[in-house]
Scaffold this motif. Sequence first.
Motif, PDB file in Angstrom:
ATOM      1  N   ILE A 139       0.839  -1.204   0.000  1.00 46.72           N
ATOM      2  CA  ILE A 139       0.000   0.000   0.000  1.00 46.72           C
ATOM      3  C   ILE A 139       0.869   1.248   0.000  1.00 46.72           C
ATOM      4  O   ILE A 139       0.568   2.235  -0.667  1.00 46.72           O
ATOM      5  N   SER A 140       1.971   1.188   0.753  1.00 46.25           N
ATOM      6  CA  SER A 140       2.823   2.370   0.836  1.00 46.25           C
ATOM      7  C   SER A 140       4.264   1.983   1.124  1.00 46.25           C
ATOM      8  O   SER A 140       4.545   0.920   1.685  1.00 46.25           O
ATOM      9  N   CYS A 141       5.164   2.865   0.701  1.00 44.98           N
ATOM     10  CA  CYS A 141       6.588   2.742   0.992  1.00 44.98           C
ATOM     11  C   CYS A 141       7.050   4.139   1.402  1.00 44.98           C
ATOM     12  O   CYS A 141       7.068   5.054   0.569  1.00 44.98           O
ATOM     13  N   VAL A 142       7.373   4.307   2.671  1.00 50.82           N
ATOM     14  CA  VAL A 142       7.670   5.629   3.210  1.00 50.82           C
ATOM     15  C   VAL A 142       9.130   5.696   3.637  1.00 50.82           C
ATOM     16  O   VAL A 142       9.602   4.837   4.394  1.00 50.82           O
ATOM     17  N   HIS A 143       9.831   6.709   3.141  1.00 51.01           N
ATOM     18  CA  HIS A 143      11.220   6.914   3.517  1.00 51.01           C
ATOM     19  C   HIS A 143      11.285   7.467   4.945  1.00 51.01           C
ATOM     20  O   HIS A 143      10.656   8.490   5.251  1.00 51.01           O
ATOM     21  N   ILE A 172      14.690   3.560  -8.074  1.00 50.86           N
ATOM     22  CA  ILE A 172      13.327   4.056  -8.303  1.00 50.86           C
ATOM     23  C   ILE A 172      12.913   3.682  -9.716  1.00 50.86           C
ATOM     24  O   ILE A 172      13.491   4.143 -10.697  1.00 50.86           O
ATOM     25  N   ALA A 173      11.903   2.817  -9.809  1.00 49.87           N
ATOM     26  CA  ALA A 173      11.433   2.315 -11.106  1.00 49.87           C
ATOM     27  C   ALA A 173       9.914   2.338 -11.138  1.00 49.87           C
ATOM     28  O   ALA A 173       9.272   1.382 -11.561  1.00 49.87           O
ATOM     29  N   ASP A 174       9.338   3.451 -10.680  1.00 51.93           N
ATOM     30  CA  ASP A 174       7.878   3.522 -10.541  1.00 51.93           C
ATOM     31  C   ASP A 174       7.191   4.262 -11.672  1.00 51.93           C
ATOM     32  O   ASP A 174       6.118   4.838 -11.518  1.00 51.93           O
ATOM     33  N   GLY A 175       7.806   4.260 -12.854  1.00 48.27           N
ATOM     34  CA  GLY A 175       7.121   4.711 -14.058  1.00 48.27           C
ATOM     35  C   GLY A 175       7.144   6.210 -14.294  1.00 48.27           C
ATOM     36  O   GLY A 175       7.792   6.981 -13.582  1.00 48.27           O
ATOM     37  N   MET A 180       7.952   8.519  -6.236  1.00 44.53           N
ATOM     38  CA  MET A 180       9.170   8.488  -5.432  1.00 44.53           C
ATOM     39  C   MET A 180      10.227   9.434  -6.004  1.00 44.53           C
ATOM     40  O   MET A 180      10.991  10.040  -5.259  1.00 44.53           O
ATOM     41  N   GLY A 181      10.261   9.571  -7.310  1.00 49.74           N
ATOM     42  CA  GLY A 181      11.179  10.532  -7.918  1.00 49.74           C
ATOM     43  C   GLY A 181      10.867  11.938  -7.464  1.00 49.74           C
ATOM     44  O   GLY A 181      11.775  12.737  -7.170  1.00 49.74           O
ATOM     45  N   LEU A 294      17.498   6.424 -10.702  1.00 46.89           N
ATOM     46  CA  LEU A 294      16.266   6.257 -11.471  1.00 46.89           C
ATOM     47  C   LEU A 294      16.535   5.322 -12.637  1.00 46.89           C
ATOM     48  O   LEU A 294      17.568   5.438 -13.300  1.00 46.89           O
ATOM     49  N   ILE A 295      15.600   4.436 -12.936  1.00 47.38           N
ATOM     50  CA  ILE A 295      15.697   3.626 -14.152  1.00 47.38           C
ATOM     51  C   ILE A 295      14.336   3.566 -14.826  1.00 47.38           C
ATOM     52  O   ILE A 295      13.298   3.808 -14.212  1.00 47.38           O
ATOM     53  N   GLY A 296      14.342   3.209 -16.102  1.00 45.44           N
ATOM     54  CA  GLY A 296      13.096   3.064 -16.845  1.00 45.44           C
ATOM     55  C   GLY A 296      12.412   4.390 -17.087  1.00 45.44           C
ATOM     56  O   GLY A 296      13.039   5.449 -17.171  1.00 45.44           O
ATOM     57  N   ASP A 297      11.085   4.355 -17.189  1.00 43.13           N
ATOM     58  CA  ASP A 297      10.307   5.551 -17.501  1.00 43.13           C
ATOM     59  C   ASP A 297      10.440   6.632 -16.437  1.00 43.13           C
ATOM     60  O   ASP A 297      10.204   7.809 -16.717  1.00 43.13           O
ATOM     61  N   ALA A 298      10.791   6.264 -15.217  1.00 45.93           N
ATOM     62  CA  ALA A 298      11.009   7.264 -14.174  1.00 45.93           C
ATOM     63  C   ALA A 298      12.175   8.180 -14.537  1.00 45.93           C
ATOM     64  O   ALA A 298      12.237   9.323 -14.093  1.00 45.93           O
ATOM     65  N   CYS A 299      13.073   7.679 -15.365  1.00 46.31           N
ATOM     66  CA  CYS A 299      14.267   8.423 -15.753  1.00 46.31           C
ATOM     67  C   CYS A 299      14.157   8.980 -17.167  1.00 46.31           C
ATOM     68  O   CYS A 299      14.457  10.142 -17.415  1.00 46.31           O
TER      69      CYS A 299
END
Length: 402
Positions: A139-143, A172-175, A180-181, A294-299
Motif C-alpha cells: 500500500i505504501s513505501c515511506v522513507h 526508483i522504477a515507478d514509471g 518516489m522521484g 532512477l531507471i526506466g520511464d522514471a528516468c
Amino acid sequence: KKSRIYFTMTDINTDVLIIGGGVAGSAAAYALSKRGYGVLLLEKSEKPQDTARGDHLQPAVCEILGKWSVLDHFLNNGAKKRAGSLWFDEDANFLMDANVSNLEIPEPYFMFMNHEEISGIFVSASEKNESFSFLCPIISCVHVETNEKESIFEIKSKDGTVKTASTKMIVIADGVASNMGRYFKFERNSFRYERALAVLFSDEYEADEFNNLRTYLTDRGIVTMIPRAKGGCKIGLTINREEIKSWKKMTPIEYQEFIGQLVPAYKDLKMYSAGIYPPSMIIAENWAKDNIVLIGDACHGLHPGRSQGMNTTIKCVDHLLDLLPEKGSFNKENVVQTLDQYQKSMKSNINELLEANHSMGLSMDKFDHESKVHDIEKFKLLEQNKEAGHAYRMKSAGYGVF
C-alpha cells in the motif's frame, strides 16, 4: 531517537531496494539478485501490466539476456522470435525487408512476448535467486531516514503488515508518474507530442512464418501490424489529439472501416480498441543522487512509436551492473561513487538515442503526404543499397546507438 529505533529494529536488511515491479524494476531485480546482491522488490499492483505496450526485445538486448542467463527462461515460457519488419506503402506495395537474421550478431532475431508477461518472467526467474525478496501488493513505501550507512523505509502491505527495511542502494522504477522521484526531488523535463498513439487488437490476424512486423506508410502516418506471442496482432497508429474523444466512442466495425480506408488490405480484418496513449518524453536532469538511481520511464520516458523504452532500460541496467562494486565491498559510500560514475557515463552514452527518439516523435506529429512520399523513396533505397541497408538493420537491432 525515532530513527535509531528504526535502525535497531529493522525487519529486512538488503543491499538494494527496488520500488516498482514493472519491466524496469523486475529486470533490475533479476540482474542484481543473479549477481548475488540482496534485493527487495516492491510492487503495489496485483494486476497484469498494460497489455498494449511495447513487446519486442532487440537482438542487442537478447544478447544481454543471454549474458544474464535468462534468455532461455523467456523462450521456454512462451516468448517467440521474429526476423524483423517489412515495409510497404498503403497499397501493400513492397518497399523493404528489414530482416536481421543474416546479421553477424550473437542473437540474430527480435524476441517478443505480450508486454503484461515480461515483468512476470523476470520475477519468476528472480525467485530462483536466494538473495531475492518480493513484496506485492504493498500500500505504501515511506522513507524514514538516510544515514551514513543506509536508508530506512517503512513498508505497509495490503494485509496490514508493516515492516521496516534498510538498504544501501535505492532504485526508483515507478514509471512516468514517479511519485518516489518527486519525493526525492528529482527534476524532470517533459515534452508533449501532438499526436496520440492508438492501439487496436485483432484476434484474426495471421503472421507470416517469420513473425515479421508489417508497417504501412500512409498519408497520416504509419500503420503497423505487430504479431502477438499468443496469436493475433496489435495494430499501432497515430491519431490527432482532437480525435481522441470520438475514437474512444467508435465501435469495432468503425475501427475496421478506419483502418481499411488507410490500408485497404485490412478492410475485412476484425479488430477492437486496446488503448490510447498521449505520448510525452520525460528526461530526468539527474539520473542519480546520493545512493538513489532512477531507471526506466522514471528516468527517460521515451516516445513509444518504436518500443525503445524497454530496450533502453535493459541496456542501462546492464551498464549499471558492470559498474557496481562487488558484493564484499557493497556499501553506501561505494554505491554513491558508482552511481555518480553511472550518471556521467550513461547520460553521454544515451544522448544520441534520446535525440533520435525525440526527432522521431516530432516527425510523427507532422507526418503527411509529402512525408510518406519521402519515406517510400527512403525505404526503396535502403532495400537496394546493401551498405545502407546493413547499417539500418544493425541500428534497428539495437547496435550502433548506445
